[in-house]
Design a protein around this motif. Structure first.
Motif, PDB file in Angstrom:
ATOM      1  N   GLU A 282       0.942  -1.094  -0.493  1.00  0.00           N
ATOM      2  CA  GLU A 282      -0.235   0.378  -0.259  1.00  0.00           C
ATOM      3  C   GLU A 282       0.501   1.280  -0.655  1.00  0.00           C
ATOM      4  N   ARG A 285       2.326   1.835  -3.305  1.00  0.00           N
ATOM      5  CA  ARG A 285       1.350   2.506  -4.167  1.00  0.00           C
ATOM      6  C   ARG A 285       0.942   3.838  -3.479  1.00  0.00           C
ATOM      7  N   ARG A 286       0.670   4.124  -1.949  1.00  0.00           N
ATOM      8  CA  ARG A 286       1.027   5.740  -2.115  1.00  0.00           C
ATOM      9  C   ARG A 286       2.183   6.411  -2.629  1.00  0.00           C
ATOM     10  N   LYS A 288       4.258   6.427  -5.201  1.00  0.00           N
ATOM     11  CA  LYS A 288       3.543   6.318  -6.684  1.00  0.00           C
ATOM     12  C   LYS A 288       2.938   6.872  -7.006  1.00  0.00           C
ATOM     13  N   ALA A 289       1.487   7.463  -6.249  1.00  0.00           N
ATOM     14  CA  ALA A 289       0.378   8.166  -6.506  1.00  0.00           C
ATOM     15  C   ALA A 289       0.836   9.599  -5.985  1.00  0.00           C
ATOM     16  N   VAL A 290       0.307   9.598  -4.979  1.00  0.00           N
ATOM     17  CA  VAL A 290       0.748  11.086  -3.887  1.00  0.00           C
ATOM     18  C   VAL A 290       2.460  11.399  -4.222  1.00  0.00           C
ATOM     19  N   GLU A 292       4.490  10.885  -6.188  1.00  0.00           N
ATOM     20  CA  GLU A 292       5.722  10.667  -8.120  1.00  0.00           C
ATOM     21  C   GLU A 292       6.554   9.650  -8.649  1.00  0.00           C
ATOM     22  N   ASN A 293       5.904   8.607  -7.396  1.00  0.00           N
ATOM     23  CA  ASN A 293       7.458   7.605  -7.740  1.00  0.00           C
ATOM     24  C   ASN A 293       8.856   8.199  -6.995  1.00  0.00           C
ATOM     25  N   GLU A 413       0.992  17.410   1.884  1.00  0.00           N
ATOM     26  CA  GLU A 413       0.371  15.882   1.672  1.00  0.00           C
ATOM     27  C   GLU A 413       0.704  15.663   3.308  1.00  0.00           C
ATOM     28  N   ASP A 450      -7.294   4.828   1.072  1.00  0.00           N
ATOM     29  CA  ASP A 450      -6.373   5.734   1.672  1.00  0.00           C
ATOM     30  C   ASP A 450      -6.404   6.062   3.070  1.00  0.00           C
TER      31      ASP A 450
END
Lengths: 641, 118
Positions: A282, A285-286, A288-290, A292-293, A413, A450
């Motif tokens: 998880e 994934r965060r 990556k998404a939030v 930006e990797n 964030e 989330d």
């Protein structure tokens, strides 16, 4: 002492607003440079604040021994560097000794101070004083041969073991500083370790030479539990739980079953690891998404012993196909070579742990015992799996602190650190302490999506200065009644036969007829549902008064608490951390059983015996502390005597 | 009233200098509410920096930080200490109490120990 600055808050604010009056003129320039709005790299606001409070305490209040409580991840190094630059350019202090508790912390500071990078990054030396940067070379103890390196460099970095007096190198290092270095400032990083007896002794030696000493820590709690002792001295919350936990621990140890077996036997460990790896997924994934990797989330597994740590590595590698992706860092493995650095030099596990968050590192998880509890700054730690129980607030917070570093700087964030715990470890107190959001009954395959984050803790801001309370000046000189300690000896003795020594203590069982009682206080009890008691200082008269009747359960409870407190106090005075409190509690309780309960446990003792034990507690405490070295020997020779 | 909350913030206390006052235990929160309501109390804070030296039962000098600093409407000042009932007779509690009483006396203040009946 923690928060001792509060009483100067009003004057401090006036001092800032007045443009730092009564301050060294060089310091005024220094501050102007440090706070300049347009500079490229500014310290964070709280770092500036910490620096200014340090200056105020030293120059205005005349305090040379300070303790800064800086939140985990708050950048203590930059504050230390700013203070070094200020003392060098404004107070002509030429030598700076930075003491750390372990090699992990030392490595971190070495990186920042090597090549003076931290001074350059923040341009800490003001215009006209830039040349002074040449005087703050770093000498790391144990490297570059003999101690003369200390003279050639402005900053000496060493871990405490390098000053231990039971080996020749430590004696030499300490003697060298005492003999040759005069203008010295000491920085005691991770100061909660200070109660260790060697630490205290060495700092006491050095303080004779020091013009200034700054202790830094992320926790106001000390490793000996001294300040946090309130945690088990209040009936309203943690205290009963803590002693119950101890009792439960003892009981389980006696039955051969430890609390951690709920999570460290093969099957439960495998389940916990599965849950942890889901949380790591998880976090990826965060990221990556939030994020930006831009960063690589890492799983941090905390074990209680090397054997459990090795087993966790094996499960991760064999059952979850992570061969070559798990790094083990324990006392045994820290210096094991696990690869090569870019320059071809061997890379140790300890060094690999520092770089583990880099995309170049092959590792996805790190497993450690207590090696990585402080000084290890890897913001990428995003999931933490606890395979151990914490009883100490210090260690618990330190470990959780590893996961609270931010990866996404300069944005609002929110970030998440997922901690995988087991209810059998009973860490509710820790989750309350760090204000975590707790999710229970998590299955192996469960996904969260989330998270709603708990609200941020509000800062405590001075908003009504008119409500500050002035404390009146004392009449006459402030003093402490020292008559109790006048007769204290300063020499300690070794007591390998401590059991025989304490067996020799005797307690008078004869009854005492009470003919007169001094009033110790006037008690007011509210008759409403608040059950509030107020105890006021009594007038100076005498009277007689009967004592309340209490049942055996209450007396046993009172005895247990008092013995626990006594044990912690005795350990503290002997310079030993409160991690031995369970053992000390047993020693004192055994002593009471032998001397007052005819060898029976407290549960079988009569009310009179329990009252006698309570009455004799001060005498027992005095006996244990009357022979300097006795408590140390009780701990040192725990299996003999 | 039963208060089970631990470690929290008492928000916007009117009589304190600070935006929030932090409490460690439910009893402290209860006392904060009490002080806010009590008409004879003008100001109070837990964040006061008072440290009172005392000698422990076994002869060491320690510093003790009491819980609350209070100013009454008539200008008189007090130190309030919240203590679990089981600790009231602990030798070090007694020593702290004595030191705090003397400390207060020298400053024309009062020391009050607050506990709770079972």
């Amino acid at each position: 002492m923690f928060n001792a600055f509060r009483q100067y808050e009003k004057e401090y604010i006036d001092w800032i607003q007045g443009g730092y009056p009564e301050t060294n003129i060089f310091t005024q320039d220094f501050i102007a440079n440090l706070l300049e709005q347009d500079r490229k790299n500014r310290l964070w606001k709280h770092q500036e604040e910490a620096f200014l409070r340090t200056v105020y305490s030293y120059e205005i209040l005349g305090r040379k021994n300070l303790l800064l409580n800086i939140v985990t991840g708050g950048g203590k190094t930059a504050i230390i560097a700013a203070v070094i630059a200020w003392l060098r350019s404004c107070h002509n202090i030429q030598s700076f000794l930075i003491m750390v508790p372990n090699l992990i912390v030392r490595d971190r500071l070495e990186t920042d101070f090597k090549d003076k990078s931290v001074f350059r990054r923040f341009k800490l030396f003001p215009p006209g004083q830039e040349h002074l940067i040449n005087t703050v070379d770093l000498h790391t103890l144990g490297e570059r041969g003999g101690p003369q390196g200390m003279l050639e460099s402005g900053i000496i970095l060493g871990n405490i073991q390098q000053f231990y007096q039971h080996h020749i190198t430590g004696q030499r290092n300490l003697a060298y500083i005492k003999r040759y270095i005069d203008n010295l400032a000491i920085f005691n990083d991770e100061a909660h370790n200070t109660p260790a007896d060697e630490y205290t002794n060495i700092l006491a030696h050095l303080s004779e030479k020091a013009k200034f000493r700054l202790d830094t820590t992320a926790t106001p709690d000390r490793a000996d539990g001294h300040r946090s002792s309130r945690g088990y001295t209040n009936t309203d919350s943690g205290e009963k739980r803590t002693i119950d936990e101890m009792d439960e621990e003892f009981e389980k140890i006696e039955r051969g079953l430890t609390a951690t077996q709920w999570v460290t036997d093969y099957d439960p460990m495998k389940k916990q690891i599965a849950v942890a790896l889901n949380r790591l997924e998880e976090q990826r994934r965060r990221a990556k998404a939030v994020g930006e990797n831009k960063y690589k989330p890492i799983l941090f597994v905390v074990a209680i012993c090397i054997k459990d740590a090795e087993r966790a590595v094996k499960v991760l590698e064999d059952d979850f196909d992570l061969k070559g992706k798990v790094l083990l860092v324990t006392e045994d493995s820290a210096d094991t070579v696990v690869g090569k650095k870019a320059n071809g030099q061997p890379l140790t596990a300890r060094e690999a742990a520092k770089e583990i968050g880099s995309f170049n590192s092959p590792y996805e998880a790190v497993v450690s015992v207590l090696m990585l509890r402080e000084g290890w700054d890897v913001p990428e730690v995003s999931a933490i799996l606890l395979l151990r129980k914490f009883s100490s607030p210090v260690y618990g917070q330190q470990v959780i602190g590893r996961g609270l570093r931010r990866n996404l700087r300069g944005t609002d964030e929110p970030e998440i650190c997922a901690v995988i715990d087991h209810p059998k470890l009973k860490h509710d107190w820790l989750w309350e302490l760090v204000r975590a959001k707790v999710r229970s009954d998590v299955g192996q395959a469960e996904l969260f999506g989330d998270e709603d984050l708990p609200p941020k803790r509000k800062p405590q801001i001075l908003i009504r200065p008119e409500n500050l309370i002035d404390i009146p000046n004392p009449e006459g000189e402030e003093d402490v009644d020292l008559s109790d300690i006048e007769a204290m000896e300063d020499t300690t003795t070794d007591y390998p036969n401590w059991k025989g020594v304490i067996a020799g203590f005797s307690y008078d069982r004869s009854e005492i007829e009470i003919t007169r009682v001094n009033l110790s206080g006037i008690k007011g009890i509210a008759l409403d549902e608040t059950r509030r008691i107020e105890i006021h200082t009594p007038p100076e008269v005498t009277s007689s008064e009967g004592s309340d009747e209490e049942d055996n359960g209450n007396l046993i409870e009172k005895l247990k608490w008092n013995v626990l407190d006594m044990g912690i106090a005795l350990l503290y005075e002997a310079g030993i951390g409160s991690h031995e409190r369970g053992y000390m509690y047993n020693v004192i309780m055994d002593h009471i059983r032998d001397k007052m309960f005819n060898g029976e446990s407290a549960g079988f003792a009569s009310k009179e015996d329990l009252k006698l034990a309570l009455l004799k507690l001060p005498e027992i405490s005095r006996n244990f502390s009357s022979l300097p070295g006795l408590v140390e020997s009780i701990v040192r020779y725990r299996d003999v005597g | 009233m039963s208060v089970n909350t631990h470690y929290g913030d008492f928000e916007d206390p009117k009589k304190s200098p600070y935006s929030i006052e932090r409490y460690d235990y439910g009893w402290e929160l209860e006392h904060m509410r009490f002080l806010e309501k009590d008409k004879t109390v003008a100001k109070w804070t837990k964040n006061h920096g008072v440290e009172i030296p005392y000698v422990t039962e076994s002869g060491n000098i320690r510093k003790y930080r009491p819980d609350f600093l209070i100013e009454r409407s008539d200008g008189s000042k007090e130190i309030h200490e919240i203590k679990g009932r089981h600790l009231l007779e602990n030798p070090d509690t007694l020593r702290k109490r004595e030191a705090a009483t003397n400390w207060c006396k020298r400053r024309g203040m009062r020391f009050v120990l607050i506990s709770k009946e079972k």
